[in-house]
Scaffold this active site. Structure first.
Site, PDB file in Angstrom:
ATOM      1  N   CYS A  19      -1.989   8.879   3.209  1.00  8.46           N
ATOM      2  CA  CYS A  19      -1.781   8.488   1.810  1.00  8.46           C
ATOM      3  C   CYS A  19      -3.008   8.795   0.941  1.00  8.46           C
ATOM      4  CB  CYS A  19      -1.422   7.005   1.709  1.00  8.46           C
ATOM      5  SG  CYS A  19      -2.655   5.901   2.440  1.00  8.46           S
ATOM      6  N   GLU A  74       0.880  -1.176   0.000  1.00  9.51           N
ATOM      7  CA  GLU A  74       0.000   0.000   0.000  1.00  9.51           C
ATOM      8  C   GLU A  74       0.914   1.220   0.000  1.00  9.51           C
ATOM      9  OE1 GLU A  74      -1.749   3.063   0.663  1.00  9.51           O
ATOM     10  OE2 GLU A  74      -2.053   2.482   2.747  1.00  9.51           O
TER      11      GLU A  74
END
Length: 437
Positions: A237, A203
């Site tokens: 993020c 990720e």
């Protein structure tokens, strides 16, 4: 600088025990700039001990029933919740984030995650098919790849990526790697794990667009886009860093967005009235500031924030790593500020004309993690969402998560997905068994 006798000294947690390390790294409180604790600088020896402890614990944990494991995960959730305030204080001190964010988002979310997976583990089913003509029945069996809660099930080894991280990635007895971080580090992990054919879940970064059409409800869009740009100092993020606004409402949006941005209060993270805390490190603050300098050098306009407005900090936070929320306009799509992940309280606002044009521009980066679309036209929302190269698309909202559904990115934003079904498939190995009768 804190006196050595005041410093918190962390230890690794291996085989159910706290274990000291031979060397340590200073860790700074981002809000003061002072060293507040010492973190183990682990290497091959510590990683080897943790892997060995995990291997020893695996037979016990993997043989426990789903119900037993569910009870343990729920107990963990209870323990975290019982000490929620202490965890929030520690998270705020370590990361520089506001105490409000840690108290209302980070720690409650950890509790929720444990409870969710404690429940979902009870409801997974296996597959079964019959081949009557061959007199055979097929079924699948899933066995855990990783470990869980008796001593050795959970091990915590602190250290740098080059030492502890590389030792873990290269260890032949570590069958899979789940990593959250930069694309550059993920490339290194991929290279180092390839000879062992390890399963990877990565990720990674994002350069997430918000696409705001002229029929958007700005009373909802502006406060949500402020959050998606500057929440947790932009160090999420999933944060929005490219805001595309249709030309008809561009001027109005920019005027209102900048006015609201200036209201965000930067300061001591323990102050409950503060919206923006400190960035994670001095080095990262300098990196984020450098992007704003580059944008200005390219001819972009800094509408508010870094280099434009003055930042007043309390006396105890003068050496902290703080930065005002910053809005950049009149910037080209080719600029590094529009192409690279900044990971700070900086967002760029640009105008667009047509649907086709904005989809092409939104897709014109190497990343593909998340996107937001603002429009009251349902057909348009579906059309745009389908065409965006992104693992997640939120329409008329941001950061609304259902853990049942897949989470992850495309392109340089990662490999694999997390979520109830996806995590189950990643963290287990499936075996097909055929019985002829």
């Amino acid at each position: 600088m804190a006196h050595s006798e005041d410093l918190l000294v962390l230890k690794n947690f291996i085989a159910g025990k706290f274990v000291p390390c031979s060397s340590y790294i200073d860790s700074y409180n981002p809000s003061t700039g002072d060293v507040y604790c010492r973190v183990p600088d682990s290497g091959i020896e510590e990683v080897e001990a943790a892997v060995r402890a995990a291997k020893d614990a695996f037979p016990i944990w993997s043989s426990k029933s789903p119900w037993e494991r569910s009870q343990i995960l729920n107990k963990l959730a209870d323990l975290i919740e019982d000490d929620l305030e202490a965890f929030a204080q520690a998270e705020s001190k370590d990361q520089g984030k506001t105490i409000t964010f840690a108290r209302t988002v980070d720690i409650p979310r950890a509790v929720y995650n444990f409870r969710f997976f404690a429940s979902s583990i009870l409801h997974h089913t296996t597959e079964c098919t019959e081949m009557a003509s061959m007199g055979c029945v097929h079924y699948t069996s899933r066995t855990p790849v990783g470990v869980g809660m008796p001593p050795g099930v959970v091990n915590v080894v602190f250290g740098t990526g080059t030492k502890a991280g590389e030792a873990l990635v290269c260890h032949p007895d570590v069958p899979l790697i789940s990593f959250t971080g930069s694309t550059l580090t993920a490339q290194r992990i991929t290279e180092k794990s390839a000879p062992h054919c390890k399963k990877l879940s990565l990720e990674l970064g994002g350069k997430n667009p918000a696409i705001i059409f002229d029929d958007a409800d700005l009373s909802q869009c502006i406060p949500t886009t402020l959050r998606s740009s500057f929440a947790n100092q932009g160090e999420i993020c999933l944060c929005t860093s490219r805001i595309f606004v249709q030309r008809g409402i561009y001027s109005e949006f920019v005027k209102r967005f900048v006015a609201e941005t200036k209201k965000w209060k930067v300061g001591n993270p323990s102050d409950p009235t503060v919206d923006v805390g400190a960035l994670i490190s001095k080095e990262h603050l300098e990196k984020v500031r450098s992007y704003v300098k580059k944008a200005k050098a390219e001819g972009a306009r800094i509408l508010c924030g870094e280099g434009v407005d003055s930042l007043a900090l309390p006396a105890g936070n003068q050496k902290g790593y703080f930065m005002l929320p910053t809005v950049i306009a009149e910037i080209k799509d080719e600029s590094c500020c529009m192409q690279e992940e900044i990971f700070g309280p900086v967002t760029c606002v640009v105008a667009f004309d047509t649907e086709d044009e904005v989809i092409k521009r939104a897709n014109g980066v190497k990343y593909g993690l998340a996107a937001t679309v603002w429009s009251s036209n349902v057909g348009r929302v579906h059309r745009v969402a389908r065409r965006l190269q992104s693992g997640l698309v939120w329409t008329n909202c941001w950061l609304v998560r259902d853990l049942n559904l897949p989470f992850g990115g495309v392109k340089a934003s990662g490999i694999g997905r997390e979520g109830a079904k996806d995590s189950y498939e990643f963290f287990t190995e499936v075996k097909t068994i055929t019985i002829k009768h």
